[in-house]
Every structure is written in C-alpha cells, then in structure tokens.
Design an enzyme around this catalytic site. Sequence first.
Site, PDB file in Angstrom:
ATOM      1  N   GLN A 514       0.735  -1.157   0.000  1.00 60.31           N
ATOM      2  CA  GLN A 514       0.045  -0.035  -0.096  1.00 60.31           C
ATOM      3  C   GLN A 514       0.900   1.174  -0.145  1.00 60.31           C
ATOM      4  OE1 GLN A 514      -3.254   0.304  -0.401  1.00 60.31           O
ATOM      5  NE2 GLN A 514      -3.185   2.500  -0.103  1.00 60.31           N
ATOM      6  N   GLU A 515       1.987   1.268   0.889  1.00 58.43           N
ATOM      7  CA  GLU A 515       2.918   2.450   0.790  1.00 58.43           C
ATOM      8  C   GLU A 515       3.363   2.969  -0.621  1.00 58.43           C
ATOM      9  OE1 GLU A 515       3.220   4.722   3.140  1.00 58.43           O
ATOM     10  OE2 GLU A 515       2.376   3.909   4.944  1.00 58.43           O
TER      11      GLU A 515
END
Length: 654
Positions: A514-515
Amino acid sequence: MGQNSRAGGRVYRACLLAGALLASVAGLGGSAFAQGVGASDDQTFVSLREAARRNDAPLAQTLAARLVDYPAPSYVEYFTIKPQMFDASGRARVDVPDEQIRSFLSRYDGTAIADRLRNDYLVVLGARRDWRTFQQEYPRFALDDDTQVKCYALEARAASGQQVADDARRLLVDPRWYGDGCVDLIAALADYRQFGPADVWDQVRLAYEGNYTSLGSRIADALGPARPDNALLSMASSRPPLLLARQIVSDTMRQVALLAVTRMAANDPDQAAQQFASIQMNFSPEDRATAWGTIGYRAALKRSPQALDYYRLSVNGRLSQPAQEWRVRSALLAQDWPTVRWAIESMSPELREQPAWLYWHGRALAKTGNVAAANQDFARVADRFDFYGQLATEALGRPVTVPPRTTVSDADVQRMAGNPGFQLAQRFYTLNLRLEGNREWNWQLRGMNDRQLIAAARYAERIQLLDRTVNTADRTKGEHDFTLRYLAPFRDTVARYSRQTDLDDEWAYGLIRQESRFILSARSGVGASGLMQLMPGTADLVARKLGLGKLSRAQVNELDTNIQLGTAYLAMIYDQFDRSPVLATAGYNAGPGRSRQWRSTLTQPVEGAIFAESIPFTETRDYVKNVLSNTVYYGVLFEGRPQSLTSRLGVISP
C-alpha cells in the site's frame, strides 16, 4: 508513516537508476529509445514538460526547437500545443487556432497522448460553446475521465433541447473536480429551467461544505436576480454567528443562513446546533432536516457522541454524499442497526450500490433477522478482491482464499517487450516522469484479455517495474495470478526484520504494497520515503531507539535499513495499542496520537471493521482497509491456507 502522509496520492520521484533501466530497455527491443539521446536532451525534455505544466507557451516553443529528432516526438509536440490552449491560471483560451490541434489528433490518433490532447481540446470547445465540434470529438475521447468535460457534454445535450437535469445531479457531487465546465453547466441548466433555485442552492451549499467558498460564490451567479450580494455570502462564510443572528424573513436569507450553518458546523457543530435550534422554526421541514444533517456530518467527523442525535433530525434532508455516508457510520458506531438500515436505504441510489453500503445493509438485515435478504447483499459483494469482498465472503460462511493461478508462457511475456507503448513508458520512468509513464503503460492495457494482462504484469516484473506488476495484475476479471497481484520481493530481508519484531511477514508486505508498491526510491509529497514510506522524524526516532545513531536520508532509503526501521516502528505502535492491527495500521498512517484520539471517543467495544469504516480521515480509512485486506491475501499465499479478515480485525475497546 508520519502524521501527514498521503498514501493515496503519492508523487514518486524515481523508479530505478536510469542507467540500469535504459540498459534493460535496450535489451528488450527498446534500443530506439535508449540510443542517440544525450543527457542534455533529456533535461531539455523534462524542462519542456515543466513549461507545459505551467502553460508557458513561449518557453515551451524555445525548448521544443532544441529537441530535433527526440525519440518521443508526439510528446514534444503536445508540450508545445497544450500551453497555447490555456493561460497561466489554467483557464481555456477560446481563441486558440484549431488547425494544429486537429493535425495532431489526426496524425497520432489512437495513442495515449492524442487522447490527452483531445481531453484538453474538449475543454476549449466547451468554453467557447462550440457544441457542434464538441459533439464530433467527444465520442472519440476514450478515457472520458474528466468531470469538467462531462459537464460540458451535458451542457451540449441541454443546448440541443435534451433533458439532462437528473444526469447532472448524479454527476455534480464533488466540487473539487468542477472547473469552469461544471459552473457553466449549472448556470445553463438554470437558464433552461432544468435546474430550479433549490438545485442551485444545493450546489452552492455543497461548495461551502467542501470549503470552496469562492466556487460557491460563482455558482450563486446562476440564481440571477435572486442572488445574494457578496457581502452577505462573505458573512455566511467568515462570520456565520453574525449572519445567523440577523433577522431571517426571506427565502434568500434562509438559504444564506443554511450556508452559515454549514460553515459554523465545520468549526463547532455543537455551537452550530445550539444557534440553529433557536431559529429553526423559520425554515421549512426540508431545510431544517438539511441543516441538522450538515451539523450531524461535522459532529460525526469529530466523533462527537451527539452526532447521531443530530442526524435523527435529518429525515428527508438534502444531504451531500459525505453527509449521507457519515449518517451510516454514526449509526454503526452506536451499533444502532435499524438506523444503519434506514440510513443506507435513504441514500441516493448510486451511493447505496457501493460495496461498503451493500455489505453494511446486509449486516443490518441480518441483525434484524432477515438472513435471506442479507445474503443477497453479501453475494453481490463477495466476488470482489478487497476489504468488503472478504468480509462479505466470511458473512456467507466461507473463508478467504485466492483463485487458481493462471500461468503464461515466456513467449507471451516476450511479446510484451515489443510493445512500443511499454518502451516509451520505460523511457519516461527513467526520467522520473511517472505521470507520463503510467499514462503510456496503462493505455496499452486497454482491451487486453486476462491472459494478456498477466503476461504484461509478468513482463513488468521481469524489468523490475514492480508497481506496474501489481497494478496490471489487479485488472484481471476471470483469470488471475495472485503471486503478481500480491508480489513479495526482498523476501529474506522482510522476513528477517519482521520476525525480529514479532510481526507477521504478511502484515509487513500488506503495508509495503500500500505504501510504495515496491518502488525502492519512492517519495511522497510530504517527505516520506523508501519502501515503507518513513517520515524523516519517524526514521530518526526509531533509529535512536535501535541504537543506530544519526542516519542520512540516503541511508534511511536503503532497502535493508528502511525495512528495519519501518517494521520496528510498526511493532512499537502495535505494542502501544494492545496488539490491535487496526489501531496500529491507522497509527502508522496518521500518527499514533490520532489513532489514540479516535479510540478514546468509543463508548463501547466495536468490531474492528466498524472502527475502520468510521475513521474520520478518508486517506487513513482507505489505508487501513487496503493494508489489512492485502495482509489477508498475503497470509493465504505465505501460509497456504484460508484466512479470516474478521479475526484479524478483532474488536476495538474504549
């Protein structure tokens, strides 16, 4: 990540070292893009792109003249044409000559950059009200992803006598994307008597709710003679208590007062409630309900215990989409399932069809004993590979698994290497032009079947464009390869540091996916960096706790160090929050202080899914859902057995 991270809207500065990637391009059929271009030409090209972004037409012309035979001629030409179409503030120039634009669209028809120019051209055509040409060009706009252009398209239809008011109401829900086109549409529909004063006032109030007060003032022009003067609108925005203290006798004054309530509630919903209660009898039942819904919305964002009480007074109010959503979330936090059901059934049809609200409607039905109808809602969501798809699957009594893996041949993958659009995308990535790179890459994916998408994802993995691997594999519908969707590079390093901190490997990967989407040198707009997107202050804090001393930014971004620091930070937060993955994930994104604050407003234990859905920050709310959904799929892949998102979410206690 630090407190001001922006996971959803990252701007990444680099993907891989330029030399290494250029070499890979040359080795995969892209030598035309890798040879014969000096670094000075590349820098000129990047400067040309920046001049075009600023709509500096003279500078763009000067820079383009230096780029003879540059291996991206369509972009060189686009970057010279586009700044002639818009002024420095981004407003369309209605007097721009059409010949050069039409020539470009003809010569590069079917390419990503031609579609981009057609988007720009449609904005110009709409601004000049050239509906005949607009109607010719609009069907050729492949992406059709610009709200302003969609507004002009509706205005073009209205100008030909069509009734478009319902379509306009469905479109005009987020003023962030309006631009001149949507302001013009509202005015035109008012002129054509397709929008009444209530529609215009709804749009003004929506702009004020989003803090776009200047836009709201422009929209108010559509009221014609009934428009309040600027001083009154300004008072509603900047001094709402004074406005609400004035005598409210006219229809116009009542609508301006609703604006004042909207603005006052944003700062202090309880004070707004107190002041509005004293004057509410001056308003119609619908306007009273609208005001209470607006107050309830702001109270809900502040996690006020009064929010649901305010919302109970909002029946039949004309509420924005965010206000409708937070009415449900307030009821969820109170675990008032009949109100959850009513609030969802009161939503606009488009909003109610979203997966989150289908799932929670199913839960509300199940809580009140209507299991068969609940299962129908769950079945409509369970085929999705995301947070609510997983929860709906479990609600139907099934564990979360991954679909069978579809494999492709080396020949299938190698065919992707010869795609000129992929080659051009790679060149842009070497120049740190991710917007252009992604545009070219994604354009090639249109119309691909699932096996071709998997081959393209495998090709992206082969050339170490790992974010494209994930995003491309995410597009498949019937055949899948979850080892590409949920890529796991650097496995030894992630596993080593995860186990040192007593974290699951799958959680670390869920967060990294996600990051940064595995972009090694990713940078966010607020300074977070590396695979785990660490803010400088956070990195320094964790490094001191680990005894690593002062680290340079370059050291923080190194693969090994970034993972060590990131997993250690996540473990620290995890321990602070009684080993709750929901609270720790929220704290990683928004800061532990905010996660602690949100928890402190609870009056009773709630499911982790309810806590996640009711996080006030949109970015953090989506972040927690995505990270923990990712984590479950990584768990299936790593452990070779079904997983439960519900179990991982747990229960959050006050």
